[in-house]
Design a protein around this motif. Structure first.
Motif, mmCIF file in Angstrom:
data_model
loop_
_atom_site.group_PDB
_atom_site.id
_atom_site.type_symbol
_atom_site.label_atom_id
_atom_site.label_comp_id
_atom_site.label_asym_id
_atom_site.label_seq_id
_atom_site.Cartn_x
_atom_site.Cartn_y
_atom_site.Cartn_z
ATOM 1 N N GLY A 44 51.335 -2.694 -40.080
ATOM 2 C CA GLY A 44 52.769 -2.679 -39.790
ATOM 3 C C GLY A 44 53.136 -2.577 -38.328
ATOM 4 N N LYS A 47 51.381 -7.145 -35.814
ATOM 5 C CA LYS A 47 50.370 -8.167 -35.481
ATOM 6 C C LYS A 47 50.815 -9.554 -35.937
ATOM 7 N N THR A 48 51.242 -9.656 -37.197
ATOM 8 C CA THR A 48 51.553 -10.977 -37.741
ATOM 9 C C THR A 48 52.771 -11.583 -37.052
ATOM 10 N N MET A 49 53.783 -10.749 -36.801
ATOM 11 C CA MET A 49 54.973 -11.300 -36.137
ATOM 12 C C MET A 49 54.635 -11.749 -34.709
ATOM 13 N N ARG A 79 52.905 -16.598 -43.629
ATOM 14 C CA ARG A 79 53.838 -16.382 -42.507
ATOM 15 C C ARG A 79 53.365 -17.138 -41.267
ATOM 16 N N ASP A 171 61.888 -3.458 -28.415
ATOM 17 C CA ASP A 171 63.334 -3.421 -28.685
ATOM 18 C C ASP A 171 63.735 -2.111 -29.367
HETATM 19 N N1 LIG Z 1 62.248 -4.480 -34.358
HETATM 20 C C1 LIG Z 1 61.081 -5.133 -34.390
HETATM 21 N N2 LIG Z 1 60.415 -5.236 -35.547
HETATM 22 C C2 LIG Z 1 59.234 -5.888 -35.555
HETATM 23 C C3 LIG Z 1 58.676 -6.456 -34.377
HETATM 24 N N3 LIG Z 1 57.476 -7.006 -34.697
HETATM 25 C C4 LIG Z 1 57.316 -6.785 -36.021
HETATM 26 N N4 LIG Z 1 58.373 -6.118 -36.544
HETATM 27 C C5 LIG Z 1 58.576 -5.699 -37.938
HETATM 28 O O1 LIG Z 1 57.542 -4.778 -38.277
HETATM 29 C C6 LIG Z 1 57.122 -4.953 -39.627
HETATM 30 C C7 LIG Z 1 55.616 -5.172 -39.673
HETATM 31 O O2 LIG Z 1 55.297 -6.348 -38.932
HETATM 32 P P1 LIG Z 1 54.012 -7.212 -39.223
HETATM 33 O O3 LIG Z 1 54.026 -8.326 -38.261
HETATM 34 O O4 LIG Z 1 53.894 -7.539 -40.670
HETATM 35 O O5 LIG Z 1 52.857 -6.146 -38.858
HETATM 36 P P2 LIG Z 1 51.281 -6.163 -39.173
HETATM 37 O O6 LIG Z 1 51.080 -5.393 -40.458
HETATM 38 O O7 LIG Z 1 50.649 -5.443 -38.018
HETATM 39 O O8 LIG Z 1 50.849 -7.587 -39.267
HETATM 40 C C8 LIG Z 1 57.915 -6.145 -40.172
HETATM 41 O O9 LIG Z 1 59.016 -5.650 -40.910
HETATM 42 C C9 LIG Z 1 58.372 -6.863 -38.912
HETATM 43 O O10 LIG Z 1 59.589 -7.556 -39.102
HETATM 44 C C10 LIG Z 1 59.419 -6.351 -33.153
HETATM 45 O O11 LIG Z 1 59.038 -6.822 -32.070
HETATM 46 N N5 LIG Z 1 60.600 -5.664 -33.223
#
Ligand SMILES: Nc1nc2c(ncn2[C@@H]2O[C@H](COP(=O)(O)OP(=O)(O)O)[C@@H](O)[C@H]2O)c(=O)[nH]1
Ligand SMILES: [Mg+2]
Length: 222
Positions: A44, A47-49, A79, A171
């Motif tokens: 969370g 990473k993916t975003m 995604r 942010d």
């Molecule tokens: N506010 C904000 N939320 C983010 C950002 N990057 C990711 N998120 C949110 O954080 C949550 C987890 O992101 P994700 O990319 O799935 O994380 P991962 O589990 O590390 O791959 C999601 O609800 C995203 O929308 C960011 O730069 N700003």
């Protein structure tokens, strides 16, 4: 003579085997001229975003692909595929990290010499991925502002296994009362001199610098 517990012995052999395969992968990546970047962090942290934005931004100028590890779902690959670059999911089942042999398997049929960048998103976990080399040229450890500044102190090994730290979701820094000074001091205390980048994949802050940083690392590797 005191014999070591068998579990320790098995674990050491698994890690040794992984290191051999990771060295083979690193040689293969170098020969193909592909720059491999892995992302490690807790679940969370973004990473993916970050990767989806990275793939989209880089694909204008570079040939890019990605592998993504997850315990159970292919959601992250879906995604990342929105960026229109080749993406493959590695589903690890109960294994809490990617291993070099999983990367080797996932690359089957891909011509690596047709790529400039290959990204690997590891399973979200701040512990196990630290021990497994994947043959990458650059490992990014991601720390989001929502996790708190103390994570480098609590999980020093993952920070030590990485080359560069990326602080994400900037942010949200004010809302989380995130202290840059404390985060920086904690990272530097476990890894003196570690480069730190700051981004918001959502809003775009820091993304130009981050993309320029990746492009420079690719140039340096050539
Ligand atoms: N506010 C904000 N939320 C983010 C950002 N990057 C990711 N998120 C949110 O954080 C949550 C987890 O992101 P994700 O990319 O799935 O994380 P991962 O589990 O590390 O791959 C999601 O609800 C995203 O929308 C960011 O730069 N700003
Ligand atoms: Mg993810």
């Amino acid at each position: 003579m005191i014999r070591e517990p068998r579990l320790v012995e098995v674990r050491r052999n698994v890690l040794k085997h992984n290191d051999v395969l990771a060295h083979e992968l690193r040689d293969r990546f170098k020969e193909a001229g592909v720059f491999v970047v892995s992302l490690v962090s807790s679940p969370g942290s973004g990473k993916t975003m970050l990767l989806e934005r990275t793939l989209t931004l880089l694909s204008g100028n570079y040939r890019v692909a990605a592998l993504v590890g997850d315990l159970a779902t292919a959601n992250d690959a879906a995604r990342l595929a929105r960026s229109k670059v080749p993406v493959r999911q590695i589903t690890t089942g109960t294994t809490c990290h990617l291993e070099a042999q999983m990367v080797t398997g996932a690359l089957d049929g891909w011509n690596l010499s047709e790529l400039d960048f290959l990204f690997i998103e590891n399973v979200g976990n701040l512990v196990c991925p630290a021990s497994y080399d994947l043959g990458e040229a650059l490992r990014l450890v991601i720390l989001s502002v929502t996790e708190g500044e103390d994570k480098p102190l609590k999980y020093p090994t993952i920070f030590n296994s990485a080359d560069v730290a990326v602080i994400t979701k900037i942010d949200l820094a004010d809302a989380c009362e995130f202290s840059w000074e404390a985060a920086q001091a904690n990272i530097q205390s476990v890894r003196p001199g570690m480069e730190i980048l700051r981004v918001s994949a959502k809003r775009g802050d820091g993304m130009d610098e981050y993309i320029a940083f990746l492009a420079a690392r690719l140039r340096d590797a050539k």
